[in-house]
Design a protein around this motif. Structure first.
Motif, short mmCIF file in Angstrom:
data_model
loop_
_atom_site.label_atom_id
_atom_site.label_comp_id
_atom_site.label_asym_id
_atom_site.label_seq_id
_atom_site.Cartn_x
_atom_site.Cartn_y
_atom_site.Cartn_z
N TYR A 202 11.05 27.66 20.37
CA TYR A 202 12.54 28.61 20.33
C TYR A 202 13.71 27.52 20.09
CZ TYR A 202 14.36 26.33 24.76
OH TYR A 202 15.00 25.62 25.73
N VAL A 203 14.77 28.52 19.73
CA VAL A 203 15.77 27.93 19.55
C VAL A 203 17.12 28.97 20.11
CG1 VAL A 203 16.31 28.97 17.20
CG2 VAL A 203 17.63 26.92 17.83
N TYR A 204 18.13 28.09 21.00
CA TYR A 204 19.12 29.07 21.50
C TYR A 204 20.42 28.32 20.74
CZ TYR A 204 22.79 30.05 24.80
OH TYR A 204 23.94 30.27 25.54
N ARG B 67 4.66 20.88 15.52
CA ARG B 67 5.81 20.30 15.06
C ARG B 67 5.17 19.81 13.72
NH1 ARG B 67 7.34 16.83 20.19
NH2 ARG B 67 7.85 18.57 21.33
N GLU B 68 6.53 19.46 12.65
CA GLU B 68 6.00 19.09 11.38
C GLU B 68 5.39 20.00 10.46
OE1 GLU B 68 5.02 14.76 10.89
OE2 GLU B 68 6.08 14.51 12.78
N GLN B 69 5.66 21.25 10.67
CA GLN B 69 4.83 22.32 9.80
C GLN B 69 5.94 23.31 9.23
OE1 GLN B 69 1.56 24.24 11.81
NE2 GLN B 69 1.08 22.56 13.06
N GLY B 70 7.09 22.88 9.46
CA GLY B 70 8.29 23.59 8.81
C GLY B 70 8.87 24.56 9.65
N PHE C 298 16.05 26.03 12.46
CA PHE C 298 17.30 25.65 12.17
C PHE C 298 18.26 26.30 11.13
CE2 PHE C 298 20.34 23.01 9.86
CZ PHE C 298 20.99 22.27 10.54
N ASN C 299 17.71 27.01 9.95
CA ASN C 299 18.24 27.84 8.99
C ASN C 299 18.70 28.83 9.73
OD1 ASN C 299 18.11 25.47 7.24
ND2 ASN C 299 16.04 26.33 6.28
N MET C 300 17.62 29.54 10.52
CA MET C 300 18.11 30.81 11.10
C MET C 300 19.28 30.69 11.95
SD MET C 300 14.20 32.47 12.02
CE MET C 300 14.84 33.98 12.58
N SER C 301 19.24 29.75 12.83
CA SER C 301 20.54 29.34 13.60
C SER C 301 21.94 29.22 12.98
CB SER C 301 20.15 28.38 14.55
OG SER C 301 19.07 28.54 15.57
N LYS D 299 27.30 30.57 11.33
CA LYS D 299 28.12 30.53 9.93
C LYS D 299 28.64 31.99 9.83
CE LYS D 299 27.58 26.21 9.20
NZ LYS D 299 28.01 25.16 8.49
N GLN D 300 28.23 33.16 10.40
CA GLN D 300 28.77 34.51 10.20
C GLN D 300 30.07 34.79 10.88
OE1 GLN D 300 26.36 37.65 11.58
NE2 GLN D 300 26.03 36.56 13.66
N PHE D 301 30.37 33.86 11.78
CA PHE D 301 31.72 34.17 12.55
C PHE D 301 32.78 33.50 11.96
CE2 PHE D 301 28.04 34.49 15.37
CZ PHE D 301 28.45 35.66 16.05
#
Length: 175
Positions: free
Chosen positions: A71-73, A113-116, A122-125, A130-132
């Motif tokens: 996950y990413v928060y 890990r190490e599968q992209g 990271f790119n989604m986050s 950056k939309q704000f």
């Protein structure tokens, strides 16, 4: 593997509980400076307060079929949120606007890990952060000993800013 990325609403953050707790255990296992500080860190003491202090929250859970594997928060928060009893995370005067963006928590189970997957999260986050238009300062806080994460974020364009708590946390910044 059948990898899916699911953006979840704040009300369903409980689906990250086990992954968040695994992240705290992982960070403690890597820590060379004050690992005991992780003893009281878990989903209830890290994720929930961070979400409550934020203006906007963004959570993506990665699943292999229906099994959560990462996950990413990220959040948009008032800059004053980052000055509390635990630490002052950056010089508040170095931030010109009232709010900051933070990639706050990021964890992927070792076998994934190490599968992209990390780059996609990271790119989604970053796209979300950056939309704000009212935010121009972005931070990532990396626990000591987690050199792989530190190098990952540097490859993604973040740079070393400073350390806090005698090196317990490295602050990275992208402006």
């Amino acid at each position: 593997m059948n990898i899916k990325y699911e953006i979840i609403p704040s009300e369903k953050v409980g689906s990250c509980r086990d992954l968040c707790n695994e992240l705290m255990i992982f960070q403690k296992s890597k820590a060379k400076i004050k690992p005991e500080l992780f003893d009281n860190m878990n989903f209830e003491t890290r994720m929930i307060p961070s979400m409550k202090g934020a203006i906007y929250n963004y959570i993506v859970v990665v699943k292999d079929d229906d099994k959560p594997v990462g996950y990413v928060y990220s959040n948009i928060s008032p800059k004053e949120t980052y000055s509390n009893d635990f630490a002052t995370f950056f010089d508040l005067s170095s931030v010109s606007r009232n709010n900051v963006g933070c990639l706050s928590q990021f964890y992927i189970k070792e076998e994934y890990r190490e599968q992209g997957i990390g780059s996609i999260l990271f790119n989604m986050s970053m796209k979300w952060l950056k939309q704000f238009d009212h935010v121009e300062d972005y931070f990532i806080f990396v626990s000591n000993g987690n050199d792989d994460a530190l190098e990952f974020y540097k490859r993604k364009g973040f740079a070393f800013s400073h350390e806090i708590l005698d090196g317990f946390i490295t602050v990275l910044r992208d402006k």
